[in-house]
Design an enzyme around this catalytic site. Sequence first.
Site, PDB file in Angstrom:
ATOM      1  CB  CYS A 379      -0.975  -0.050   1.167  1.00 48.74           C
ATOM      2  SG  CYS A 379      -2.470   0.902   0.835  1.00 48.74           S
ATOM      3  CG  HIS A 513      -3.550  -3.575   3.387  1.00 49.17           C
ATOM      4  ND1 HIS A 513      -2.431  -3.154   4.053  1.00 49.17           N
ATOM      5  CD2 HIS A 513      -4.205  -2.458   3.006  1.00 49.17           C
ATOM      6  CE1 HIS A 513      -2.419  -1.834   4.099  1.00 49.17           C
ATOM      7  NE2 HIS A 513      -3.483  -1.384   3.458  1.00 49.17           N
ATOM      8  CD  GLU A 515      -1.146  -6.346   5.323  1.00 45.42           C
ATOM      9  OE1 GLU A 515      -0.932  -6.601   4.125  1.00 45.42           O
ATOM     10  OE2 GLU A 515      -1.308  -5.173   5.756  1.00 45.42           O
TER      11      GLU A 515
HETATM   12  N1  GLN Z   1      -1.892   6.744   2.937  1.00 43.37           N
HETATM   13  C1  GLN Z   1      -2.032   5.979   1.738  1.00 43.37           C
HETATM   14  C2  GLN Z   1      -3.399   6.144   1.107  1.00 43.37           C
HETATM   15  O1  GLN Z   1      -4.328   6.556   1.758  1.00 43.37           O
HETATM   16  C3  GLN Z   1      -1.730   4.497   1.968  1.00 43.37           C
HETATM   17  C4  GLN Z   1      -2.698   3.844   2.886  1.00 43.37           C
HETATM   18  C5  GLN Z   1      -2.226   2.514   3.356  1.00 43.37           C
HETATM   19  O2  GLN Z   1      -1.039   2.209   3.307  1.00 43.37           O
HETATM   20  N2  GLN Z   1      -3.128   1.696   3.843  1.00 43.37           N
HETATM   21  O3  GLN Z   1      -3.566   5.847  -0.044  1.00 43.37           O
END
Ligand code: GLN
Length: 541
Positions: A379, A513, A515
Amino acid sequence: MTRFIFITGGVVSSLGKGLASAALAALLQARGFKVRLRKLDPYINVDPGTMSPYQHGEVYVTDDGAETDLDLGHYERFTGVASRQSDNVTTGRIYSDVIAKERRGDYLGATIQVIPHITDAIKEFITSDLHGEDFVLCEIGGTVGDIEGLPFLEAIRQLGNELGAQQTMFIHLTLLPYIPTAGELKTKPTQHSVKELLSVGIQPDVLLCRADRPLPENERRKIALFCNVHRDAVIPALDVETIYQVPISYHEQGFDDQVCKHFGLDAPTPDLSRWHDIHTRLTKPEGEVTIAVAGKYTGLLDAYKSLGEALVHGGIANNVRVRLKWVDSEIFEREDTVQILEGANGILVPGGFGERGSEGKIRAARFARERKVPYFGICFGMQMAVIEAARNLVGLDKAGSTEFGPSQHPVVGLMTEWMKGNELLHRQSGGDLGGTMRLGAYECVLKPGSRVHQIYRADVIRERHRHRYEVNTNYRSALEEVGLVFSGMSPDGLLPEIVEIPDHPWFIGVQFHPELRSKPFDPHPLFTSFIRAAIDQARLV
Ligand code: GLN
């Protein structure tokens, strides 16, 4: 018939109620029952989505896009049953639903009260959206005696009364502290905690007693006598080496037998081979790799609960111990990156929010790319890797993310519209923070022949998201020219979901994600492959 098991906690918080609930569910599942786990959280936030990771740990996201308590991650990891929106509720959510109904006039002018309106809404939550489960395990957050928890305790007391003992059971988790000067495990806090429960009308059926050493027979009988339970219903929950040993340990102490006995069920003994296998792999690894995790919330590892577990799962799959080196990414902005990352066999930059520490993450990504150390960007970690490539390979010095303010080259930016299946979804900049993210499972199409295509062995995958910003496709061709491959895209081709660098031992960034979907008995393919690459890296150095 669906049976309800309520799990409460006493004496102190952080006793591992979530883990205890998950482990009991795993045991019942291993006996052939269909299980479901739910968490009732007494805090006033509508959901944990806007809570600081420092205070509340990770926000666990379900396939259907709910932002939930991290205990739901334990539930999924231990049972493999995907959690849903309907598996986590808070006081805030209950009240906001009841108030919305009141405003609509649904209560026909009645005076709205905690009993019965709030308690009815809680009972409705507990008993709705069921699909032929044999057991629903409901964990009540917080500690018995908290003001916020009272309506929840009252609701489960009522359910116990309405459904009867053949359909409901109360389990209370307590602590037996060891007092060195007396040389004894003390039972008094447990007695007081049970008294507290009794004062709200709940007599526990089983006491699960956390202790750091075996419980002598005398103390066990004393707890039984004072707390009005059978001696066999006082289950010692001793500290164990790894969390995946908990189901084995509980079974040895007769926990699941007590549950079956309570409900009059004659079930076969559970098949625990899965848990024995995991335990052996974890305690007798054939090697070790070190993964540096360059994050922001490294002061509270609960903020990266699923990530830490998924890395352990990658180790299970490869029979190695994964040593995690948590590094606060800000340190790279002050000190020499090389020195800190030198010994790592793999570098992972996890999800995160906000500018602080982002330059450090960009440096970590650069180190991994240039030094050919396996890199896994999740992410935010993907977004930082893309910014790094834009700056140092494409030559766009001012490349950045609009998350940190206006940018001359917004290689990561806000998308205001996107498709979910056939539905067009919108997002407003400057709107409420709660519920403005791309959340839940989305499909992603993999590029044939890419590394991720080989890793997943699938053409289309589904992974869970939780973010506001996206890699900006206006920069796609410039980035591709310098060697990045956009190997996963949303089905409409608009949102980059995965980037990789083929000319590198292992460099993958994912917008989702992974994970959140990894399990000890079914490690996520990306984590398995990343740890494999780290092993190869360790052999080379
Ligand atoms: N801050 C980033 C976004 O909002 C990544 C978010 C995250 O890593 N879950 O896109």
